[in-house]
Design a protein around this motif. Structure first.
Motif, mmCIF file in Angstrom:
data_model
loop_
_atom_site.group_PDB
_atom_site.id
_atom_site.type_symbol
_atom_site.label_atom_id
_atom_site.label_comp_id
_atom_site.label_asym_id
_atom_site.label_seq_id
_atom_site.Cartn_x
_atom_site.Cartn_y
_atom_site.Cartn_z
ATOM 1 N N GLU A 1 -0.843 25.012 46.609
ATOM 2 C CA GLU A 1 -2.126 25.089 45.909
ATOM 3 C C GLU A 1 -1.966 24.273 44.518
ATOM 4 O O GLU A 1 -2.956 24.601 43.642
ATOM 5 C CB GLU A 1 -1.810 26.818 45.264
ATOM 6 N N SER A 2 -1.421 23.105 44.513
ATOM 7 C CA SER A 2 -1.233 22.080 43.639
ATOM 8 C C SER A 2 -1.169 23.043 42.105
ATOM 9 O O SER A 2 -1.491 22.458 40.860
ATOM 10 C CB SER A 2 -2.717 21.430 43.489
ATOM 11 N N ALA A 3 -0.141 23.789 42.406
ATOM 12 C CA ALA A 3 0.118 24.684 40.989
ATOM 13 C C ALA A 3 1.609 24.385 40.554
ATOM 14 O O ALA A 3 2.314 25.101 40.497
ATOM 15 C CB ALA A 3 -0.080 26.123 41.225
ATOM 16 N N SER A 4 1.874 22.846 40.193
ATOM 17 C CA SER A 4 3.194 22.646 40.146
ATOM 18 C C SER A 4 3.905 23.263 38.708
ATOM 19 O O SER A 4 5.134 23.629 38.818
ATOM 20 C CB SER A 4 3.115 21.196 39.763
ATOM 21 N N ASN A 5 3.095 23.605 37.767
ATOM 22 C CA ASN A 5 3.676 24.082 36.569
ATOM 23 C C ASN A 5 4.204 25.539 36.879
ATOM 24 O O ASN A 5 5.407 25.970 36.496
ATOM 25 C CB ASN A 5 2.747 24.370 35.586
ATOM 26 N N GLU A 6 3.521 26.423 37.621
ATOM 27 C CA GLU A 6 3.900 27.670 38.276
ATOM 28 C C GLU A 6 5.167 27.496 38.984
ATOM 29 O O GLU A 6 6.252 28.437 38.925
ATOM 30 C CB GLU A 6 2.824 28.397 38.981
ATOM 31 N N GLY A 7 5.335 26.525 40.002
ATOM 32 C CA GLY A 7 6.339 26.273 40.898
ATOM 33 C C GLY A 7 7.623 25.842 39.914
ATOM 34 O O GLY A 7 8.605 26.434 40.076
ATOM 35 N N ILE A 8 7.355 25.160 38.760
ATOM 36 C CA ILE A 8 8.584 24.647 38.051
ATOM 37 C C ILE A 8 9.060 25.911 37.256
ATOM 38 O O ILE A 8 10.357 26.268 36.998
ATOM 39 C CB ILE A 8 8.053 23.514 37.349
ATOM 40 N N ALA A 9 7.753 26.801 36.968
ATOM 41 C CA ALA A 9 8.520 27.990 36.202
ATOM 42 C C ALA A 9 9.364 28.871 37.250
ATOM 43 O O ALA A 9 10.351 29.444 36.646
ATOM 44 C CB ALA A 9 7.335 28.843 35.722
ATOM 45 N N ALA A 10 8.949 28.941 38.422
ATOM 46 C CA ALA A 10 9.890 29.843 39.197
ATOM 47 C C ALA A 10 11.233 29.095 39.329
ATOM 48 O O ALA A 10 12.066 29.917 39.362
ATOM 49 C CB ALA A 10 8.956 30.015 40.724
ATOM 50 N N TRP A 11 11.334 28.028 39.501
ATOM 51 C CA TRP A 11 12.653 27.100 39.558
ATOM 52 C C TRP A 11 13.355 27.470 38.266
ATOM 53 O O TRP A 11 14.559 27.786 38.458
ATOM 54 C CB TRP A 11 12.437 25.612 39.569
ATOM 55 N N ASN A 12 12.844 27.345 37.120
ATOM 56 C CA ASN A 12 13.497 27.479 35.824
ATOM 57 C C ASN A 12 13.879 28.954 35.897
ATOM 58 O O ASN A 12 15.286 29.204 35.396
ATOM 59 C CB ASN A 12 12.793 27.138 34.743
ATOM 60 N N ARG A 13 13.507 30.007 36.234
ATOM 61 C CA ARG A 13 13.683 31.348 36.362
ATOM 62 C C ARG A 13 14.815 31.500 37.190
ATOM 63 O O ARG A 13 15.657 32.146 37.006
ATOM 64 C CB ARG A 13 12.577 32.259 36.492
ATOM 65 N N LEU A 14 14.994 30.882 38.381
ATOM 66 C CA LEU A 14 15.874 31.023 39.267
ATOM 67 C C LEU A 14 17.254 30.659 38.901
ATOM 68 O O LEU A 14 18.169 31.280 38.967
ATOM 69 C CB LEU A 14 15.513 30.479 40.686
ATOM 70 N N ARG A 15 17.069 29.618 38.179
ATOM 71 C CA ARG A 15 18.305 28.500 37.570
ATOM 72 C C ARG A 15 18.664 29.507 36.434
ATOM 73 O O ARG A 15 20.133 29.818 36.406
ATOM 74 C CB ARG A 15 17.925 27.043 36.877
ATOM 75 N N ALA A 16 17.891 30.267 35.427
ATOM 76 C CA ALA A 16 18.331 30.999 34.423
ATOM 77 C C ALA A 16 19.069 32.220 35.224
ATOM 78 O O ALA A 16 20.292 32.672 34.695
ATOM 79 C CB ALA A 16 17.113 31.562 33.672
ATOM 80 N N LEU A 17 18.504 32.909 35.991
ATOM 81 C CA LEU A 17 19.147 34.061 36.663
ATOM 82 C C LEU A 17 20.631 33.643 37.439
ATOM 83 O O LEU A 17 21.500 34.302 37.184
ATOM 84 C CB LEU A 17 18.215 34.433 37.948
ATOM 85 N N LYS A 18 20.821 32.482 38.074
ATOM 86 C CA LYS A 18 22.006 31.892 38.479
ATOM 87 C C LYS A 18 22.752 31.790 37.209
ATOM 88 O O LYS A 18 23.967 32.237 37.262
ATOM 89 C CB LYS A 18 21.641 30.591 39.281
ATOM 90 N N ALA A 19 22.554 31.271 36.112
ATOM 91 C CA ALA A 19 23.403 31.306 34.931
ATOM 92 C C ALA A 19 23.794 32.332 34.383
ATOM 93 O O ALA A 19 24.962 32.525 33.848
ATOM 94 C CB ALA A 19 22.575 30.316 34.127
ATOM 95 N N GLU A 20 23.093 33.336 34.451
ATOM 96 C CA GLU A 20 23.238 34.772 34.036
ATOM 97 C C GLU A 20 24.280 35.333 34.911
ATOM 98 O O GLU A 20 24.439 36.583 34.648
ATOM 99 C CB GLU A 20 21.988 35.635 33.750
#
Length: 129
Positions: free
Chosen positions: A32-51
């Motif tokens: 959907e050419s929505a890279s910002n939303e995709g990067i937000a999902a990646w960042n949240r996944l990384r945060a969950l992993k860190a937690e």
């Protein structure tokens, strides 16, 4: 953007979706050419992993994040993710290398692409072209 919204709603409800849902969201965001939303999902996944709320990240998750960086021509960001993947003890596959190579091509960064090709060969992954 529906996938990103559903993921955000699940997280807001206190649920921790599996990594596959994050990867699917990142992939849908690329389509959907929505890279910002995709990067937000990646960042949240990384945060969950860190937690400690998510398991170790997979090659697939890193590659999806690299593809989002490649989509916008962020070769440096894609290469950084490749480095992070290896630092996490994962071995990048040909798809991961090709994804970063695509980012280098989009950014017209030939020197980085050449270094990446040498790195690919040193890692024992055979180029496909």
């Amino acid at each position: 953007r529906l996938a990103a919204r559903l993921l955000k709603d699940a997280l807001a409800a206190g649920l921790v979706p599996p990594e596959e849902d994050f990867v699917a969201t990142m992939t849908a965001c690329m389509a959907e050419s929505a890279s910002n939303e995709g990067i937000a999902a990646w960042n949240r996944l990384r945060a969950l992993k860190a937690e400690g709320a998510a398991p170790a990240l997979s090659v697939k998750a890193y590659t999806a994040a690299m593809a989002l960086k490649a989509m916008v021509g962020n070769a440096g960001g894609a290469r950084e993710l490749l480095d992070m993947m290896e630092e996490a003890g994962l071995s990048p596959d040909l798809v991961a290398f090709n994804t970063v190579m695509r980012a280098c091509a989009k950014a017209k960064d030939l020197p980085a692409a050449e270094v990446l090709l040498m790195r690919l060969r040193r890692g024992g992954v055979a180029p496909d072209g």
